[in-house]
Write a protein that holds these residues in place. Sequence first.
Motif, short mmCIF file in Angstrom:
data_model
loop_
_atom_site.label_atom_id
_atom_site.label_comp_id
_atom_site.label_asym_id
_atom_site.label_seq_id
_atom_site.Cartn_x
_atom_site.Cartn_y
_atom_site.Cartn_z
N GLY A 127 -4.94 -4.92 2.82
CA GLY A 127 -5.14 -6.19 3.34
C GLY A 127 -6.40 -6.10 4.32
N GLY A 128 -6.73 -5.13 4.72
CA GLY A 128 -8.09 -4.67 5.54
C GLY A 128 -8.22 -5.46 6.90
N ALA A 129 -7.16 -6.00 7.49
CA ALA A 129 -7.33 -6.60 8.77
C ALA A 129 -7.41 -5.26 9.79
N ALA A 130 -8.26 -5.29 10.88
CA ALA A 130 -8.14 -4.44 11.78
C ALA A 130 -7.18 -4.61 13.00
N GLN A 131 -5.92 -4.47 12.71
CA GLN A 131 -5.11 -4.90 13.73
C GLN A 131 -3.87 -3.93 14.01
N ILE A 132 -3.18 -3.66 15.27
CA ILE A 132 -2.03 -2.63 15.03
C ILE A 132 -0.75 -3.48 14.37
N PRO A 133 -0.57 -3.08 13.56
CA PRO A 133 0.73 -3.82 12.94
C PRO A 133 1.74 -3.95 13.51
N SER A 134 2.47 -4.98 13.53
CA SER A 134 3.94 -5.35 14.07
C SER A 134 5.07 -5.26 13.06
N SER A 135 4.72 -5.21 11.84
CA SER A 135 5.67 -5.26 10.97
C SER A 135 5.36 -4.78 9.40
N VAL A 136 6.09 -4.28 8.70
CA VAL A 136 5.63 -3.43 7.52
C VAL A 136 4.82 -4.60 6.62
N THR A 165 -10.29 5.08 6.22
CA THR A 165 -11.10 5.24 5.00
C THR A 165 -11.64 3.94 4.40
N THR A 166 -10.87 2.95 4.72
CA THR A 166 -11.57 1.46 4.18
C THR A 166 -12.68 1.21 4.94
N VAL A 175 -7.27 2.58 -3.11
CA VAL A 175 -5.93 2.14 -3.24
C VAL A 175 -5.93 1.16 -1.79
N VAL A 176 -6.40 1.86 -0.82
CA VAL A 176 -6.08 0.91 0.49
C VAL A 176 -7.38 0.03 0.52
N ALA A 225 0.50 -1.15 -0.07
CA ALA A 225 0.02 0.10 -0.14
C ALA A 225 0.73 1.11 0.09
N SER A 226 1.81 1.11 0.80
CA SER A 226 3.05 2.22 0.84
C SER A 226 3.38 2.64 -0.36
N ILE A 227 3.75 1.58 -1.50
CA ILE A 227 4.47 1.72 -2.39
C ILE A 227 3.42 2.47 -3.60
N VAL A 228 2.34 1.83 -3.46
CA VAL A 228 1.31 2.34 -4.45
C VAL A 228 0.76 3.75 -4.16
#
Lengths: 288, 252
Positions: free
Chosen positions: A224-233, A241-242, A218-219, A147-150
């Motif tokens: 990916g759509g998972a509502a979680q606090i991410p631990s890795s990129v 917005t999603t 785009v997002v 998502a960051s790249i796009v």
Amino acid sequence: MKVFKEILFKAVTYFAAIFSILALFGIILTLFMEGIPMFQEVSLREFLFSSAWYPTNEHQSFGALALFFGSLAVTIGALVIAVPIGLGTAVYISEIAGSRTKEIIKPMIELLAGIPSVVYGLFGMAFLAPFLIRNIGIDSGLNIFTASIVLGIMIIPIISSMSEDALSTVPRALREASYGLGATRWETITRVVIPSAKTGIIGSFVLGFGRAIGETMVVIMVAGGAAQIPSSVFDPVRPLTTSIAVEMAETVLGSIHFHSLFALAIMLFIITFITNLFTELFLFKKVK
Amino acid sequence: MVKELIKTKNLKLWFTDNYVLHDLDFTVYEKKITALIGPSGCGKSTLLRSFNRMNDLIPECKIEGEILLEGQNIYDSKADVTDVRTKIGMVFQRPNPFPKTIYNNVAYGLQIRGEKRKSVLDDVVEKSLRDAWIWDEVKDRLHTSALSLSGGQQQRMCIARALANQPKVLLLDEPTSALDPKSTAKIEELCIDLKDKVTILIVTHNIAQAGRISDYTTFMYLGDIIEFGETKRVFTVPKDKRTEDYLTGVFG
């Protein structure tokens, strides 16, 4: 007759101006009227500090923290990519390219800005995600990284064209002063031209930030759509917005879930409002 | 005994097809003030900008011939252009301070050459500002923006900024044309004061100014040097009719 024309002209432009302001207040009013009722059921504390976003469970919970982090992660990621590339492009076009190269590159980059975001999304889903799975061995290609790249590619033209404008308004006299003191082109660009254009350059970053954090299609397609606090990129996330766009279709009008999506929109609005305010106050204040 | 510092040999310059400088042979004497005068478009600024290779920045520009600084051709393919511009400093028509502090403006030349020692920078900044007669006006606000100075002060700061490189030659391109009479007078006096330290080449539209401050005067017309000589002589007994007409205001 002449006087009447004058009055008419004044009235038409006046109402045009009023209309845009009314639209702004109308939107803000709707957001708050539909958003605030959620807080009768959900505490502000839960909304802001809980990461449990389960709006359709039997035990509903409306913690927006993970969504907030999702938005933040992809936006920061996009800036990490777009700031150096966008600024680099701007410096190349404004300072290094000859006039013919410039005439070719500039419209091409502007073309990049005209591509609809859903096309960017398709590119991410159909090309970038499978490419990453094959090449860096991750299970899913729909994550913060992709998502960051796009998003990054999407905001490069914003950053580069606005920065380029800022760079090219730096007076020739300042460049001459620098060259005249024995500076090389690189020294002139990094020590004089970029610092002199910093207001516009930082402005372009802020504009890019606003564009990235508000981007929806785009997002939805690649984050990916998972509502979680991410631990890795390489974790999937669900930006604010999603949730708003995807879940609105499933809610019952007037339900807490319905109101909670407006509350998310308020959050988004406040983030962009604060960024804009910050830039107005600290950046565009005329230096004495 | 006057020493030749710069000599141009068969200097020709074009902007695309426009032949601007016509085969010029010209000498600048050390620690003197040489004025370049002539009507607009005669090529005097272009000639001035050839001495620090400022015309290199213009893609349409083509140069032939040599400019020798102490015998070394500054247009030699091995010559380092940044070195040339360090030895031959320039002050422009309009004051062009960087949007930085006064201190960082003056220290710029040293900083880009990697000088980091604060004591060295402090000394050079102070000495340069003193030499440019502006130290007393700015010593208490070295770390405020140079843009807060008046036009005349900015121009003297720009002179200080150029002096900080310890140049052999200072090129002044109509340095007072954007200033009021009082600031102009101050800069003229400053030039006379500076000529013990540095050779000055000044382009001016102001004939009286050339008469007041210069030792040598060069009159240019349509890309040619019409007359060169000691200012006193050129102003009193010009050899060429065109010089006389220009000096007496028949054309301008």
